[in-house]
Design a protein around this motif. Structure first.
Motif, PDB file in Angstrom:
ATOM      1  N   ASP A  86      -2.173   6.882   4.096  1.00 53.09           N
ATOM      2  CA  ASP A  86      -2.160   6.343   2.736  1.00 53.09           C
ATOM      3  C   ASP A  86      -2.122   7.428   1.677  1.00 53.09           C
ATOM      4  N   PRO A 133      -3.020   1.440   7.523  1.00 53.04           N
ATOM      5  CA  PRO A 133      -3.467   1.291   6.135  1.00 53.04           C
ATOM      6  C   PRO A 133      -4.969   1.074   6.038  1.00 53.04           C
ATOM      7  N   GLY A 134      -5.603   1.856   5.196  1.00 48.04           N
ATOM      8  CA  GLY A 134      -7.041   1.751   4.993  1.00 48.04           C
ATOM      9  C   GLY A 134      -7.874   2.443   6.043  1.00 48.04           C
ATOM     10  N   ASN A 173       0.840  -1.190   0.000  1.00 45.66           N
ATOM     11  CA  ASN A 173       0.000   0.000   0.000  1.00 45.66           C
ATOM     12  C   ASN A 173       0.880   1.246   0.000  1.00 45.66           C
ATOM     13  N   ARG A 174       0.367   2.260  -0.626  1.00 47.67           N
ATOM     14  CA  ARG A 174       1.098   3.521  -0.669  1.00 47.67           C
ATOM     15  C   ARG A 174       1.060   4.171   0.711  1.00 47.67           C
ATOM     16  N   ARG A 175       2.243   4.609   1.199  1.00 46.08           N
ATOM     17  CA  ARG A 175       2.346   5.230   2.513  1.00 46.08           C
ATOM     18  C   ARG A 175       3.113   6.539   2.363  1.00 46.08           C
ATOM     19  N   THR A 227       6.632   4.165   0.693  1.00 45.63           N
ATOM     20  CA  THR A 227       6.132   2.871   0.214  1.00 45.63           C
ATOM     21  C   THR A 227       7.281   1.874   0.082  1.00 45.63           C
TER      22      THR A 227
END
Length: 551
Positions: free
Chosen positions: A145, A209-210, A3-5, A112
């Protein structure tokens, strides 16, 4: 694919703490940076003590001094603040190669696939906070994110983890390099990285995440990066939290507040893309030499500089650039630093040409109790054209060409500039004007090329030229037989002229408001050969003047 961070770093006191690093004795006093906003002066950045005194950014300086009589202020230097943010940009490259600046006081890092190298996101944020505390900087972090969510968490969540100022500044690197390194973590030795978990203490600044929705819902609407007018309209309707907007119909929000509000919501939630445009840090050419024992002799300092010059010039050569100005820094054992600047007449990456110039400045450095680190930086550099390396048979011809191009003269300019200052060495160039006093212009010798040829005037010009001085003579265009100038009487013995010179009609030169001039070359009974002219008059009265003298 992970996931993009995104990690957002906000330095709320960057301007003030940059100056406090150079003036640590003001750390306990209320301190602020003053910026010019039109005719008014306001506070742009405050120290912790100034904020505790009730001051705030944007406050007029007079009101601030009325509230806090012991307030110490310094003027804002936008250029130096931008350079300091650029230095932090290079520092942030240790966490990820994707770093972007958000002037004037923030950075954005795409983490990421990088957090596991530092033991996880929480440990990475702790290291960022500790590094900034070691540098004497306050930082607020936000990790999520999306860029919008990370920006909001960094600025609108309670983060009371400001590290204590340790005073270990960038310009105090030598003691830090001699410190004993800590043991490596198990994941740096090849072990498994810890799982991504968010502790209760990190929930305010790290959104799992999310979980952008739950992290942003309790934040004020200002966290969406909205303009002031939109925020005011939303507040009047009772919509003061991000969560109040997330449940509203999108069509109604766009119709009433414009598309910008919906776009900001989508960017924060990840429904709309918001790319990060990382800019590589600008080329910086610097080397340093940490010494195991303090030195103080001029010969030792010169030997260290010669060693650093080889490395610095090699890096410049790899990038196809040449140094124009070098800065040599001597860090002493008492944690003070002295520096000198040396400039060359032309950009070069030849260490032999720089060694002689640096030797002149090394003698001016006071070693104090001893020098434990030397640093050399090219603070001014330019691109150089490619050069062809010639063989042994063409060595003599190459030397002749080098001398013909003026390299020896450039070396002479560099040596003179190291002693008297490069800006004090000038040369004259032909000017593009028919006006006598504009026939030549003075240029800096180090930043200009010699004139290939001087245009030969059709009429002789005087050797000495000065501003026009009045001459006592009848106010008629006819050259007088007798006249008085500088308190002396002259009699005309010979004359050549007249030569009419008209003013530049496209320029309003106050010296030429007297209209066209008729110039005469006059030989007097005293042996003087003067340059007289008659001004026909215009915006000013007519009359005779003297402007020069021939050899």
């Amino acid at each position: 694919m992970p996931n993009r961070r995104i990690l957002s770093l906000w330095f709320p006191r960057l301007g003030a703490e940059r100056l406090l690093r150079a003036e640590p004795h003001l750390d306990d006093r209320p301190f602020a940076v003053v910026a010019e906003h039109g005719p008014a002066q306001v506070l742009s950045s405050l120290s912790v003590a100034a904020s505790q005194a009730g001051l705030y950014p944007g406050q007029p300086v007079r009101d601030a001094h009325a509230m806090c009589a012991g307030l110490v202020t310094r003027p804002q230097d936008v250029r130096r603040e931008a350079a300091f943010l650029d230095a932090l940009h290079r520092w942030a490259g240790k966490f990820s190669p994707w770093v972007a600046s958000e002037p004037p006081d923030a950075l954005v890092i795409d983490l990421t696939g990088c957090a596991h190298l530092f033991g996880g996101e929480a440990q990475l944020c702790e290291q960022v906070t500790q590094d900034c505390a070691d540098l004497g900087l306050s930082v607020r972090v936000g990790l999520a994110d999306t860029l919008g969510a990370a920006w909001a968490l960094a600025r609108y969540t309670a983060q009371d983890r400001s590290g204590h100022r340790s005073g270990d500044a960038i310009d105090q690197e030598a003691p830090a390099t001699r410190a004993k390194a800590g043991k490596r973590r198990h994941w740096e030795r090849g072990g498994a990285a810890p799982s991504v978990t968010v502790s209760p203490a990190d929930q305010g600044r790290i959104a799992a995440p999310g979980q952008a929705y739950s992290a942003l819902a309790p934040l004020p609407i200002a966290a969406l990066r909205l303009d002031a007018a939109t925020r005011e309209q939303l507040s009047r309707l009772g919509l003061r939290r991000v969560g109040d907007l997330l449940g509203q119909p999108r069509a109604g929000l766009a119709r009433r507040f414009g598309r910008g509000l919906v776009d900001r919501l989508d960017q924060a939630m990840g429904a709309a893309p918001e790319p990060i445009n990382p800019a590589p840090p600008r080329d910086r050419f610097s080397v340093r030499l940490s010494l195991p024992e303090a030195i103080g002799l001029e010969a030792d300092v010169k030997a260290g500089c010669d060693k650093m010059l080889e490395r610095l010039c090699a890096r410049l050569r790899e990038k196809g650039r040449g140094a124009r100005t070098l800065r040599i820094e001597a860090h002493r054992t008492d944690r003070s630093m002295v520096w000198r600047h040396v400039s060359a007449a032309s950009a070069s990456h030849d260490p032999h040409r720089w060694a002689d110039l640096l030797a002149m400045k090394i003698a001016e450095i006071d070693a104090g109790d001893g020098i434990d680190m030397l640093r050399l930086e090219a603070i001014g550099h330019e691109p150089l054209h490619d050069r062809t390396v010639k063989g042994h048979l063409d060595a003599a011809r190459a030397v002749q060409e080098r001398l013909a191009k003026g390299s020896a003269f450039e070396d002479l300019l560099g040596r003179l500039g190291a002693r008297v200052g490069m800006e004090r060495i000038t040369r004259r160039h032909p000017g593009q004007s028919h006006i006598p006093e504009k026939g030549a212009q003075v240029l800096a010798a180090a930043w200009s090329d010699p004139a290939e040829h001087w245009p030969k005037p059709q009429v002789a010009r005087p050797l000495l030229l000065w501003p026009p001085e009045p001459v006592s003579a009848p106010d008629t265009p006819r050259l007088p037989q007798r006249f008085r100038w500088r308190g002396r009487d002259f009699e005309t013995r010979g004359r050549t002229g007249p030569e009419r010179i008209a003013p530049e009609w496209w320029l309003d030169d106050p010296a030429w408001r007297s209209g066209p001039r008729d110039y005469w070359r006059v030989e007097t009974d005293r042996g003087d050969r003067l340059w007289l002219f008659y001004a026909h008059g215009g915006a000013m009265s007519s009359g005779w003047f003297c402007q020069g003298a021939f050899a």
